[in-house]
Design a protein around this motif. Structure first.
Motif, mmCIF file in Angstrom:
data_model
loop_
_atom_site.group_PDB
_atom_site.id
_atom_site.type_symbol
_atom_site.label_atom_id
_atom_site.label_comp_id
_atom_site.label_asym_id
_atom_site.label_seq_id
_atom_site.Cartn_x
_atom_site.Cartn_y
_atom_site.Cartn_z
ATOM 1 N N VAL A 141 62.924 51.874 75.724
ATOM 2 C CA VAL A 141 63.330 50.650 75.011
ATOM 3 C C VAL A 141 64.389 49.895 75.803
ATOM 4 N N TYR A 143 67.077 46.487 75.176
ATOM 5 C CA TYR A 143 67.656 45.748 74.042
ATOM 6 C C TYR A 143 68.115 44.354 74.436
ATOM 7 N N CYS A 215 63.564 45.438 72.174
ATOM 8 C CA CYS A 215 64.168 45.515 70.848
ATOM 9 C C CYS A 215 65.196 44.407 70.654
ATOM 10 N N LEU A 241 65.088 46.094 65.540
ATOM 11 C CA LEU A 241 65.896 47.316 65.516
ATOM 12 C C LEU A 241 65.698 48.100 64.221
ATOM 13 N N ILE A 244 62.765 50.392 64.353
ATOM 14 C CA ILE A 244 63.035 51.581 65.159
ATOM 15 C C ILE A 244 63.859 52.584 64.356
#
Length: 254
Positions: A141, A143, A215, A241, A244
């Motif tokens: 992932v 961000y 994300c 998020l 997740i």
């Protein structure tokens, strides 16, 4: 008011038992699964979640475009919808920033709501005092910190701390992470060519990481970059998020 001035990180004074979910109109209309994921995370942590059905748009698109008179009734409706709640939690940095930074200009009642609205990651870290929410997400992932969360709410490391505590998740750095993705609400409509160019830069940086998932904590940004990724057929998915954090070994994200 800055989050650290309201509640010190990871030092909750009393257990929070009940909150109101401020789902936002974008999530309600386009990404309802993010609202469900937010509820799952909060309930897993022992928090009862109410959903005031009277909530609609907070007025951010109108306000940002300069239509203050048209924003006012939406502000009043939002204030009434969340009346009586000490904590109002939203999986959207942009809408949280709208309430926290601009509602005070619409009168005392609107100003009273402002400090009671929390973006999801700051509520989890600052108020509940947790970073490990029991999530499982065995994927690579990267961000993207959206502009409102980064600059207005100053979320800082809160989202990353939550991601780092997710079992199985490999977090990789996103080059140019602090650069805008180009969405900017009505900016994308008024300046489509510039918006698309900025989105293309964000996507190129994300693809360079080799991540499976891009994300973010704001679905408006993810709508923009996710749509571009989809049209390119890129091997990268844009995921909120909250989705997740809601994923577990028993109920994994699909």
């Amino acid at each position: 008011m800055k989050a650290e001035q309201r509640v010190k990180a990871e030092e909750p004074e009393d257990p929070v038992k009940r909150v109101a979910l401020f789902v936002t109109c974008v999530n309600d209309a386009v990404f309802p699964a993010t609202g469900v994921a937010t509820v799952r995370v909060l309930e897993r942590l022992g928090v009862e979640v109410d959903f005031p059905a009277a909530q609609t748009c907070c007025g951010q698109p109108q306000f940002n475009t300069g239509y203050r008179a048209e924003t006012a009734p939406l502000v009043r409706r939002t204030v009434r919808a969340f009346e009586g709640y000490e904590y109002v939690v939203t999986p959207s940095g942009s809408c949280a920033a709208m309430v926290r930074h601009h509602y005070a200009s619409f009168g005392a009642e609107a100003a009273d709501l402002a400090p009671r609205v929390y973006e999801l990651t700051e509520f989890l870290v600052d108020v509940l005092g947790v970073t490990d929410v029991g999530a499982y997400f065995p994927h690579r992932v990267t961000y993207h910190p959206s502009c409102h969360g980064l600059r207005l709410l100053e979320l800082g490391e809160r989202p990353r701390r939550l991601l780092e505590a997710v079992k199985g998740l490999e977090l990789v750095e996103l080059p140019g992470a602090e650069e805008c993705c180009g969405f900017g609400g009505t900016f994308a409509v008024k300046n489509p060519d510039v918006s698309a160019a900025m989105g293309a830069d964000k996507i190129a940086n994300a693809l360079s990481t080799g991540a499976e998932v891009l994300c973010g904590a704001d679905n408006s940004c993810l709508l923009h970059v996710g749509g571009m990724l989809s049209r390119q057929g890129a091997p990268l998915r844009a995921v909120h998020l909250a989705d997740i954090l809601a994923s577990t070994e028993e109920e994994p994200w699909r």
